[in-house]
Design a protein around this motif. Structure first.
Motif, PDB file in Angstrom:
ATOM      1  N   LYS A  34       0.750  -0.920   0.228  1.00 16.99           N
ATOM      2  CA  LYS A  34       0.179  -0.166  -0.058  1.00 16.99           C
ATOM      3  C   LYS A  34       1.007   1.160  -0.053  1.00 16.99           C
ATOM      4  O   LYS A  34       1.435   1.220   0.807  1.00 16.99           O
ATOM      5  N   GLY A  35       1.132   1.870  -1.301  1.00 19.77           N
ATOM      6  CA  GLY A  35       1.776   3.389  -1.172  1.00 19.77           C
ATOM      7  C   GLY A  35       2.250   3.738  -1.960  1.00 19.77           C
ATOM      8  O   GLY A  35       2.860   4.747  -2.333  1.00 19.77           O
ATOM      9  N   ALA A  36       2.934   2.454  -2.636  1.00 21.77           N
ATOM     10  CA  ALA A  36       3.949   2.196  -3.729  1.00 21.77           C
ATOM     11  C   ALA A  36       3.366   3.021  -4.766  1.00 21.77           C
ATOM     12  O   ALA A  36       1.814   3.253  -5.581  1.00 21.77           O
ATOM     13  N   ILE A  37       4.055   3.244  -5.372  1.00 26.95           N
ATOM     14  CA  ILE A  37       4.162   4.077  -6.758  1.00 26.95           C
ATOM     15  C   ILE A  37       5.032   3.744  -8.099  1.00 26.95           C
ATOM     16  O   ILE A  37       6.157   3.128  -7.639  1.00 26.95           O
ATOM     17  N   ILE A  38       3.903   3.169  -9.301  1.00 26.14           N
ATOM     18  CA  ILE A  38       5.124   2.106 -10.112  1.00 26.14           C
ATOM     19  C   ILE A  38       5.344   3.520 -11.367  1.00 26.14           C
ATOM     20  O   ILE A  38       4.268   3.845 -11.264  1.00 26.14           O
ATOM     21  N   ARG A  39       6.431   4.232 -11.891  1.00 27.52           N
ATOM     22  CA  ARG A  39       6.494   5.171 -12.543  1.00 27.52           C
ATOM     23  C   ARG A  39       6.394   4.419 -14.005  1.00 27.52           C
ATOM     24  O   ARG A  39       7.117   3.897 -14.009  1.00 27.52           O
ATOM     25  N   TYR A  40       5.821   5.327 -15.025  1.00 33.22           N
ATOM     26  CA  TYR A  40       6.030   4.792 -16.523  1.00 33.22           C
ATOM     27  C   TYR A  40       6.290   6.711 -17.363  1.00 33.22           C
ATOM     28  O   TYR A  40       5.978   7.082 -17.084  1.00 33.22           O
ATOM     29  N   THR A  41       6.492   5.945 -18.818  1.00 32.86           N
ATOM     30  CA  THR A  41       6.893   6.904 -19.711  1.00 32.86           C
ATOM     31  C   THR A  41       6.494   6.545 -20.841  1.00 32.86           C
ATOM     32  O   THR A  41       6.749   5.007 -21.363  1.00 32.86           O
ATOM     33  N   CYS A  42       7.043   6.937 -21.714  1.00 31.82           N
ATOM     34  CA  CYS A  42       7.026   6.847 -23.229  1.00 31.82           C
ATOM     35  C   CYS A  42       8.770   6.434 -23.290  1.00 31.82           C
ATOM     36  O   CYS A  42       9.375   7.280 -22.138  1.00 31.82           O
ATOM     37  N   SER A  43       9.087   6.005 -24.631  1.00 31.91           N
ATOM     38  CA  SER A  43      10.704   5.334 -24.204  1.00 31.91           C
ATOM     39  C   SER A  43      10.932   6.682 -24.818  1.00 31.91           C
ATOM     40  O   SER A  43      12.535   6.489 -24.784  1.00 31.91           O
ATOM     41  N   MET A  44      10.740   7.884 -24.873  1.00 28.52           N
ATOM     42  CA  MET A  44      11.914   8.845 -24.885  1.00 28.52           C
ATOM     43  C   MET A  44      11.686   9.888 -23.878  1.00 28.52           C
ATOM     44  O   MET A  44      11.895  11.521 -24.023  1.00 28.52           O
ATOM     45  N   GLY A  45      11.571   9.389 -22.614  1.00 30.04           N
ATOM     46  CA  GLY A  45      10.689  10.107 -21.575  1.00 30.04           C
ATOM     47  C   GLY A  45       9.638  11.065 -21.598  1.00 30.04           C
ATOM     48  O   GLY A  45       9.998  12.123 -20.642  1.00 30.04           O
ATOM     49  N   MET A  46       9.200  11.439 -22.344  1.00 23.87           N
ATOM     50  CA  MET A  46       7.965  12.581 -22.520  1.00 23.87           C
ATOM     51  C   MET A  46       6.255  11.375 -21.855  1.00 23.87           C
ATOM     52  O   MET A  46       6.520  10.407 -21.337  1.00 23.87           O
ATOM     53  N   TYR A  47       5.852  12.174 -21.264  1.00 27.02           N
ATOM     54  CA  TYR A  47       4.875  11.293 -20.400  1.00 27.02           C
ATOM     55  C   TYR A  47       4.495  11.178 -19.576  1.00 27.02           C
ATOM     56  O   TYR A  47       4.013   9.974 -18.773  1.00 27.02           O
ATOM     57  N   PRO A  48       4.922  11.566 -18.191  1.00 28.08           N
ATOM     58  CA  PRO A  48       5.485  11.022 -17.513  1.00 28.08           C
ATOM     59  C   PRO A  48       4.565  10.757 -16.513  1.00 28.08           C
ATOM     60  O   PRO A  48       2.931  11.615 -16.647  1.00 28.08           O
ATOM     61  N   SER A  49       4.055  10.032 -16.438  1.00 27.61           N
ATOM     62  CA  SER A  49       2.553   9.394 -15.816  1.00 27.61           C
ATOM     63  C   SER A  49       2.723   8.255 -14.132  1.00 27.61           C
ATOM     64  O   SER A  49       3.603   7.608 -14.454  1.00 27.61           O
ATOM     65  N   GLN A  50       2.326   7.497 -13.926  1.00 26.83           N
ATOM     66  CA  GLN A  50       2.244   6.482 -12.085  1.00 26.83           C
ATOM     67  C   GLN A  50       0.893   5.819 -12.214  1.00 26.83           C
ATOM     68  O   GLN A  50      -0.011   6.183 -12.190  1.00 26.83           O
ATOM     69  N   PHE A  51       1.395   4.552 -11.196  1.00 24.82           N
ATOM     70  CA  PHE A  51      -0.130   4.409 -10.930  1.00 24.82           C
ATOM     71  C   PHE A  51       0.264   4.022  -9.535  1.00 24.82           C
ATOM     72  O   PHE A  51       1.597   3.486  -9.349  1.00 24.82           O
ATOM     73  N   VAL A  52      -0.609   4.744  -8.525  1.00 23.50           N
ATOM     74  CA  VAL A  52      -0.423   4.695  -7.177  1.00 23.50           C
ATOM     75  C   VAL A  52      -1.564   3.473  -6.231  1.00 23.50           C
ATOM     76  O   VAL A  52      -2.592   3.300  -6.930  1.00 23.50           O
ATOM     77  N   PHE A  53      -0.381   2.708  -5.709  1.00 25.84           N
ATOM     78  CA  PHE A  53      -1.283   1.476  -4.973  1.00 25.84           C
ATOM     79  C   PHE A  53      -2.356   1.972  -4.074  1.00 25.84           C
ATOM     80  O   PHE A  53      -0.830   1.580  -2.492  1.00 25.84           O
ATOM     81  N   ASP A  54      -2.878   2.501  -3.141  1.00 24.35           N
ATOM     82  CA  ASP A  54      -3.692   3.148  -2.168  1.00 24.35           C
ATOM     83  C   ASP A  54      -5.251   2.631  -2.433  1.00 24.35           C
ATOM     84  O   ASP A  54      -5.584   2.793  -1.385  1.00 24.35           O
ATOM     85  N   LEU A  55      -5.085   1.906  -3.379  1.00 24.14           N
ATOM     86  CA  LEU A  55      -6.632   1.488  -2.589  1.00 24.14           C
ATOM     87  C   LEU A  55      -6.953  -0.064  -1.858  1.00 24.14           C
ATOM     88  O   LEU A  55      -6.569  -0.581  -2.102  1.00 24.14           O
ATOM     89  N   GLU A  56      -8.670  -0.016  -1.458  1.00 22.80           N
ATOM     90  CA  GLU A  56      -8.559  -1.149  -0.540  1.00 22.80           C
ATOM     91  C   GLU A  56      -8.774  -2.749  -1.046  1.00 22.80           C
ATOM     92  O   GLU A  56      -9.210  -1.503  -1.879  1.00 22.80           O
TER      93      GLU A  56
END
Lengths: 341, 71
Positions: free
Chosen positions: A318-340
Motif C-alpha cells: 500500500k502506498g507504492a508508486i510505479i512510474r512509467y513514460t514513453c521511450s523518449m521520456g515524455m508523458y510521465p505518468s504513474q500507478f498509485v497502489f492505495d486502494l483497499e
C-alpha cells in the motif's frame, strides 16, 4: 525528440551555431566560384552586369551535407539498435547528452575555463586538409566534397543531435532525425551564403548567446528525459504533470488510454496487495506514447497503433508508486497502489 | 624554429581554425597548430623569412592578440 522539433532546432539554433564553424567552408567555395565567373566575364568582353553563379554551388554544398548527415543518422541509429538500449542505458545516454549540452552552453557563456573541455576539436591535420580543399577545385567537385566534409566539423548542436540519433536505436528514425535537423539548417545557410554577407562580430556575439541559452534549455530537457526514463521520482516534467493530475478527481479502473498527448489517466489508483492487470488501449495512436516504458517492472513494449495490450503487475504494498513514460521520456505518468482490496 | 603563443581571446573552436589558416597566408610558416582548449598556438617557422612580431601582427589583423611564451 520528434522530427518537427529537430527541424525547428535546425532552423534556429542549429543553423546559427553551425554557420560559425561550417559557414567559412561554404563562403570560401563561393569566393572561388565568383573569382572564376569574374575571370570568364572579363575575358568575354561582355558589357552586361556581372552576375556570379552562386546558387548552384550553394545548393550542391547543402545537398551533399544533407545526404551525408542522413547517412550518418542511419549509421548512428543502427549502432543504437545493435547496442539494444535498455531504458536505463537510454536514461544514462540522455544524461550524458544533457550534461554535454549544458557544459557547452556554459562554455559559450565563458563561465569557467573547464567547460572548454566539452568541445570536440577535430585534429589540425583534418582541418588543414579541409581548408586547403576549400581554396581550390572545380565548380562541381568542391561544393560536394566540402558539403560532405562538414561531417568532420559538427557544431555543438549538431553533436547533440547526433547523440540523440544514437539514442533512437532505429536506423530509420536516426536518418529521419538528422535529415530533418540538417534540412532545418539549410535555409539560413543558403540565405547567408547567397547574400554573401558575413556576420559582424557584434551580431555573432548575440547569436552565440542565443545558441548558448538554447543549449542550456535543451540540455536540461535531456537530463529531465533521462530522469523520467530511469523511473526517478523527481523530474521537472513529472512534477508538473503529476501536480496537474492530482488536481483532478482520483481516477480508478484498469485501462489506460494511450493517446497522441500522453496517457490518461496520468495517475491511476489501483488496489494494493494484490496482482492486477491493466490494459493499454490505443486508437490510431501514432505518437511515441505507443512505445511505453515501465522501468520498475523492466517492461518495455511498442503497442499496436490500434488495439488492447494487457500488462500484469505483481502485488504492491500500500502506498507504492510505479512510474512509467514513453521511450523518449515524455508523458510521465504513474500507478498509485492505495486502494483497499 | 618553434614558438608557442598564448591566445587569450579565442572564444570557440573556429578561432583555432582561423589562426591555423595563417599558415597559408604567411610566407615562412611551416605549420600552425592552435588549441581552443589550451588557448595556445604553436608556430613552426623559418626565422630567416619571418619574425615573431610579424606573426603577432598577422594574428592582430584577423582579430587575435597572441603573446609569446618565454622559452
Amino acid at each position: 525528440m520528434n522530427l518537427f522539433v529537430a527541424f525547428i532546432t535546425g532552423l534556429t539554433t542549429g543553423g546559427l551555431g553551425c554557420l560559425a564553424v561550417q559557414g567559412g567552408l561554404l563562403t570560401s567555395t563561393l569566393a572561388h566560384q565568383i573569382e572564376q565567373d569574374m575571370l570568364a566575364h572579363n575575358g568575354s568582353g561582355s558589357t552586361s552586369k556581372f552576375k556570379p553563379h552562386i546558387a548552384q554551388p550553394i545548393l550542391l554544398f547543402l545537398l551533399a551535407k544533407l545526404i551525408a548527415y542522413t547517412i550518418l543518422g542511419y549509421l548512428l541509429g543502427s549502432l543504437g539498435m545493435v547496442l539494444q538500449l535498455t531504458p536505463l542505458m537510454s536514461a544514462i545516454l540522455y544524461f550524458a547528452i544533457g550534461i554535454f549540452m549544458i557544459g557547452n552552453g556554459l562554455r559559450m557563456f565563458n563561465v569557467h575555463p573547464i567547460f572548454r573541455f566539452f568541445v570536440i576539436e577535430p585534429p589540425s591535420s583534418l582541418t588543414r586538409y579541409i581548408r586547403r580543399k576549400s581554396k581550390n577545385g572545380t565548380s562541381f567537385f568542391t561544393p560536394i566534397l566540402l558539403g560532405t566534409l562538414t561531417l568532420f566539423l559538427p557544431c555543438g548542436v549538431t553533436q547533440a543531435m547526433m547523440a540523440t540519433a544514437l539514442g533512437t536505436g532505429s536506423p530509420t528514425q536516426g536518418a529521419m532525425l538528422m535529415f530533418s535537423f540538417i534540412l532545418g539548417t539549410s535555409p539560413l545557410f543558403f540565405s547567408v551564403a547567397y547574400f554573401a554577407t558575413r556576420l559582424g562580430s557584434a551580431m555573432e556575439k548575440n547569436f552565440t548567446r542565443i545558441v548558448a541559452v538554447t543549449m542550456l534549455i535543451m540540455g536540461l530537457v535531456q537530463v529531465d528525459t533521462g530522469l523520467n526514463l530511469s523511473g526517478a521520482p523527481f523530474s521537472i516534467s513529472r512534477t508538473i504533470s503529476i501536480v496537474q493530475a492530482y488536481a483532478l478527481p482520483a481516477q480508478t479502473g484498469t485501462s489506460i488510454e494511450v493517446t497522441e498527448n500522453g496517457y490518461f489517466p496520468q495517475v491511476l489508483h489501483l488496489p494494493a496487495n494484490q496482482e492486477v492487470s491493466i490494459e493499454w488501449v490505443t486508437r490510431n495512436t501514432q505518437a511515441c506514447s505507443r512505445s511505453v516504458v515501465v522501468p520498475d517492472l523492466e517492461y518495455q513494449k511498442i503497442l499496436p497503433t490500434t488495439g488492447r495490450v494487457t500488462m500484469d503487475i505483481p502485488a504492491q504494498e500500500k502506498g507504492a508508486i510505479i512510474r512509467y513514460t514513453c521511450s523518449m521520456g515524455m508523458y510521465p505518468s504513474q500507478f498509485v497502489f492505495d486502494l483497499e482490496e | 624554429m618553434k614558438k608557442i603563443f598564448t591566445v587569450p581571446d579565442m572564444t570557440c573552436p573556429n578561432c583555432a581554425m582561423h589562426l591555423e589558416g595563417l599558415e597559408d597566408e604567411l610566407a615562412g610558416v611551416e605549420s600552425i597548430t592552435a588549441s581552443y582548449k589550451k588557448l595556445t598556438m604553436e608556430v613552426v617557422f623559418d626565422e630567416t623569412k619571418l619574425t615573431v612580431e610579424q606573426i603577432i601582427e598577422a594574428a592582430h589583423e584577423i582579430g587575435y592578440h597572441p603573446e609569446p611564451v618565454a622559452a
